[in-house]
Each structure stands twice: as structure tokens, then as C-alpha cells.
Write a protein that holds these residues in place. Sequence first.
Motif, mmCIF file in Angstrom:
data_model
loop_
_atom_site.group_PDB
_atom_site.id
_atom_site.type_symbol
_atom_site.label_atom_id
_atom_site.label_comp_id
_atom_site.label_asym_id
_atom_site.label_seq_id
_atom_site.Cartn_x
_atom_site.Cartn_y
_atom_site.Cartn_z
ATOM 1 N N LYS A 29 0.835 -1.188 0.000
ATOM 2 C CA LYS A 29 0.000 0.000 0.000
ATOM 3 C C LYS A 29 0.882 1.255 0.000
ATOM 4 N N GLY A 30 0.293 2.355 -0.435
ATOM 5 C CA GLY A 30 0.988 3.631 -0.344
ATOM 6 C C GLY A 30 1.687 4.067 -1.608
ATOM 7 N N TYR A 32 2.269 5.705 -5.268
ATOM 8 C CA TYR A 32 1.698 6.753 -6.104
ATOM 9 C C TYR A 32 2.547 6.859 -7.370
ATOM 10 N N THR A 127 6.458 5.589 -2.963
ATOM 11 C CA THR A 127 5.497 5.185 -1.938
ATOM 12 C C THR A 127 5.519 6.177 -0.783
ATOM 13 N N VAL A 128 4.435 6.166 0.001
ATOM 14 C CA VAL A 128 4.359 6.930 1.241
ATOM 15 C C VAL A 128 4.410 5.944 2.395
ATOM 16 N N HIS A 129 5.387 6.112 3.273
ATOM 17 C CA HIS A 129 5.556 5.232 4.428
ATOM 18 C C HIS A 129 4.594 5.658 5.534
ATOM 19 N N PRO A 130 4.092 4.716 6.339
ATOM 20 C CA PRO A 130 3.182 5.104 7.434
ATOM 21 C C PRO A 130 3.781 6.145 8.377
ATOM 22 N N HIS A 132 6.107 8.447 7.487
ATOM 23 C CA HIS A 132 6.887 9.276 6.575
ATOM 24 C C HIS A 132 7.255 10.602 7.233
#
Length: 231
Positions: A29-30, A32, A127-130, A132
Amino acid sequence: MSAARVVLVVIQALCNHFACTPPNPTPSKGRYHTNEMYILQIAPLIFKCHQFIAWGCAVFEVLFYLRTTVPISSPAPFATSIVCLPAQPNVRLTPFFVIGVLAVLLGAYIRLDCFRALGQMFTFDLTVHPDHKLVTSRFYAYVRHPAYTGSLLLVFGLAFSHLTRGSWMTECGPLRPTGSAIVVWAAWWLWTFCVGISRADAEDRQMRKLFTDEWELYAADVQWWFFPGLI
């Protein structure tokens, strides 16, 4: 062909290998930057191609060196001809080759430092890390996308080392015809630059959404994407 070239080409392949190996897997997930043209999203695949090219050139240059220095007649002339088709190739240590090796060393150092600076947040897919956060230290204090600076240096270095006269590719390999290396170099650079621009713009927009005012202050202070004063 000198032993120095053999040593340097192996060191170059090793540095390129480490710089092109993902430090973290892409999370499920995450992600883009997934709506762009496919050719702009395949950077991870191209890094594998970089590794294959660098190691392939290194292997053939080592084999060519052994063929020219070890006085052993080949039981399979066909295998010898694969190593080098022309009868009198001029594979040698050149200034362009040395510049290329230095560029790859610098590019690898920059990318590995970026791996360390971002830690778990660094993935080859965007990606975006939880957890971030905005990193503004180390090379990120000078340009906003130093990992791409390293990538451009890798391409520059590999091209200077293996797409100029004196390399196995241009003296023995598939790029012997005049002008073929220039075409490959131009296409390689153009694609890499376009991918870098596309990804840098996507990252800037995503970081602006995540960090708003903090991002605006950082972007105002660090205005350049890849090379200070240039772009």
C-alpha cells in the motif's frame, strides 16, 4: 589491455550493483505515480538492466584480458570469437573510462547515502511510508532529489566507460559500427532524464500534500532538483 582496467571495471560493476539494489521492498500500500505512462514507471526494472549491463561488460572485459594475457589455445575457436570478433581490437585504459569509473563511484556513494538517510522510507517505487517524514539533511540539504543525481551519474559513468572508444562494447562487442554508441547513449540519457523529471515532480507534489508549510520552507531553501545551480 591493462590489468588496471580490469580491476577498475570490476569495482565499477560492484558499486553500480549496490547502488541499483533496492534497500527495501515496495510495500503493498501507499504507492503513487501509478497513472503515468508505463515507460516512466519501470525504473526498478531499468536498475536491474543497469546491473546486467555493467556485469556483462565486466565479464567480457575480464575474459578478453585473460584471452590476451594467458597463452592458452582455445579448444573452441567459436567461443574465443564470441569474446572478441575483430582480429586486432584496441581495448585499453582511456581518460573517458577513468572519468566514467569516478562518476559511478560518486553516484553510488550518493545513492547509498540516500538509502541511509531515508531508511525504511526509501523504495524504488514511489510510496508513502506510514511514518513518513521530511528529510532535509545530508545530500538533501543541497538538492531535493539527490538519489536521482546519483542515478544520472551512474548513467553518465557507465556510458563514458563502455560507450566510448577503447571499451569492449565499441571495440569487440555490438557497438562497433560508427555512431551506434552515440545513438544508445542519447536514448539512454533522454529516457533517464525524463523519468527523473517525472518522478521528481510527482514526489514534490506528494510531499507538498503531506508536509504543507514545512515543505514550502524546505523547497524555498533548496530550490534545485538534481544539481545545484543547474536543475
